[in-house]
Design a protein around this motif. Structure first.
Motif, PDB file in Angstrom:
ATOM      1  N   ARG A  20     -44.844   9.785  -6.178  1.00 22.00           N
ATOM      2  CA  ARG A  20     -45.669   8.659  -5.753  1.00 22.00           C
ATOM      3  C   ARG A  20     -45.381   7.458  -6.636  1.00 22.00           C
ATOM      4  O   ARG A  20     -45.259   7.560  -7.827  1.00 22.00           O
ATOM      5  CB  ARG A  20     -47.128   9.086  -5.875  1.00 22.00           C
ATOM      6  CG  ARG A  20     -48.113   8.087  -5.406  1.00 22.00           C
ATOM      7  CD  ARG A  20     -49.462   8.759  -5.279  1.00 22.00           C
ATOM      8  NE  ARG A  20     -50.558   8.125  -5.976  1.00 22.00           N
ATOM      9  CZ  ARG A  20     -51.111   6.978  -5.624  1.00 22.00           C
ATOM     10  NH1 ARG A  20     -50.631   6.314  -4.646  1.00 22.00           N
ATOM     11  NH2 ARG A  20     -52.137   6.495  -6.272  1.00 22.00           N
ATOM     12  N   GLY A  21     -45.303   6.305  -6.036  1.00 23.16           N
ATOM     13  CA  GLY A  21     -45.063   5.084  -6.791  1.00 23.16           C
ATOM     14  C   GLY A  21     -45.720   3.899  -6.115  1.00 23.16           C
ATOM     15  O   GLY A  21     -46.364   4.024  -5.079  1.00 23.16           O
ATOM     16  N   VAL A 116     -39.627   0.338  -4.952  1.00 26.61           N
ATOM     17  CA  VAL A 116     -40.545   1.426  -5.281  1.00 26.61           C
ATOM     18  C   VAL A 116     -40.456   1.656  -6.779  1.00 26.61           C
ATOM     19  O   VAL A 116     -39.377   1.923  -7.309  1.00 26.61           O
ATOM     20  CB  VAL A 116     -40.201   2.726  -4.520  1.00 26.61           C
ATOM     21  CG1 VAL A 116     -41.135   3.848  -4.932  1.00 26.61           C
ATOM     22  CG2 VAL A 116     -40.254   2.501  -3.030  1.00 26.61           C
ATOM     23  N   GLY A 118     -41.707   4.034  -9.646  1.00 21.23           N
ATOM     24  CA  GLY A 118     -42.281   5.367  -9.781  1.00 21.23           C
ATOM     25  C   GLY A 118     -41.971   5.998 -11.123  1.00 21.23           C
ATOM     26  O   GLY A 118     -41.531   5.328 -12.055  1.00 21.23           O
TER      27      GLY A 118
END
Length: 188
Positions: A20-21, A116, A118
């Motif tokens: 998840r990021g 993204v 993360g």
């Protein structure tokens, strides 16, 4: 596809990191880049890079004044030294904007980007491809009112990532992104 000769710190690949990021979607602009580069000039490394221009800005016009005061026959050389001094001061004061302007073509070609951030690092997808920077390839970051700018750890700061805040889906994600960056990088 690896174009770095196997360098594990900087690699290009086709997938985003797992986990998840925080996601950002944005189209980078020269103004974003200029704002992101400005804080680097306040660091010790940024001041070291500007020092030669400060010295030329002081010594050039100073030596020109000496030439004119001594004989007055060196007016052409004095004017040239003053022009060099003015250009040096322009770079000291507006260098971040000049450097950002040199990225105009690259930013235009990248189009809309998806970043993204993360646990493994930062992945940026654009029209030109996908770039993944691991945290070990980055040394610090700066936050401005409109951007997060991540800087590489090399001496000349040749790499990094621009993350405009307007790319966040929710303004509340700024705190999440800031906490993630604070945990991985030094803030400048």
């Amino acid at each position: 596809m690896d174009i770095t000769g196997g360098d594990p710190l900087y690699r290009i690949h086709g997938t985003a990191p797992a986990g998840r990021g925080v996601e950002l979607r944005y189209t980078p602009t020269v103004a974003d880049m200029a704002e992101g580069l400005r804080p680097y000039g306040r660091t010790s490394a940024g001041r070291r890079q500007r020092l030669p221009f400060v010295l030329m800005g002081l010594v050039g016009p100073g030596y020109a004044a000496v030439l004119v005061a001594q004989d007055g026959g060196y007016v052409g050389s004095a004017v040239a030294l003053c022009v060099v001094g003015l250009f040096s001061w322009a770079f000291v004061l507006f260098g971040h904007r000049i450097m950002a302007g040199t990225t105009r073509g690259l930013l235009a070609a990248s189009g809309e980007c998806r970043a993204v951030v993360g646990g493994e690092g930062v992945t940026i997808d654009s029209a030109q491809g996908t770039v993944h920077l691991r945290w070990s390839a980055l040394s610090c970051y700066a936050e401005t009112p409109a951007t997060f700018m991540l800087f590489s750890g090399d001496k000349r700061v040749l790499g990094g990532a621009l993350l405009p805040k307007r790319g966040l889906a929710d303004p509340g994600e700024q705190d999440v992104l800031r906490a993630l960056l604070d945990g991985k990088l030094k803030r400048i």
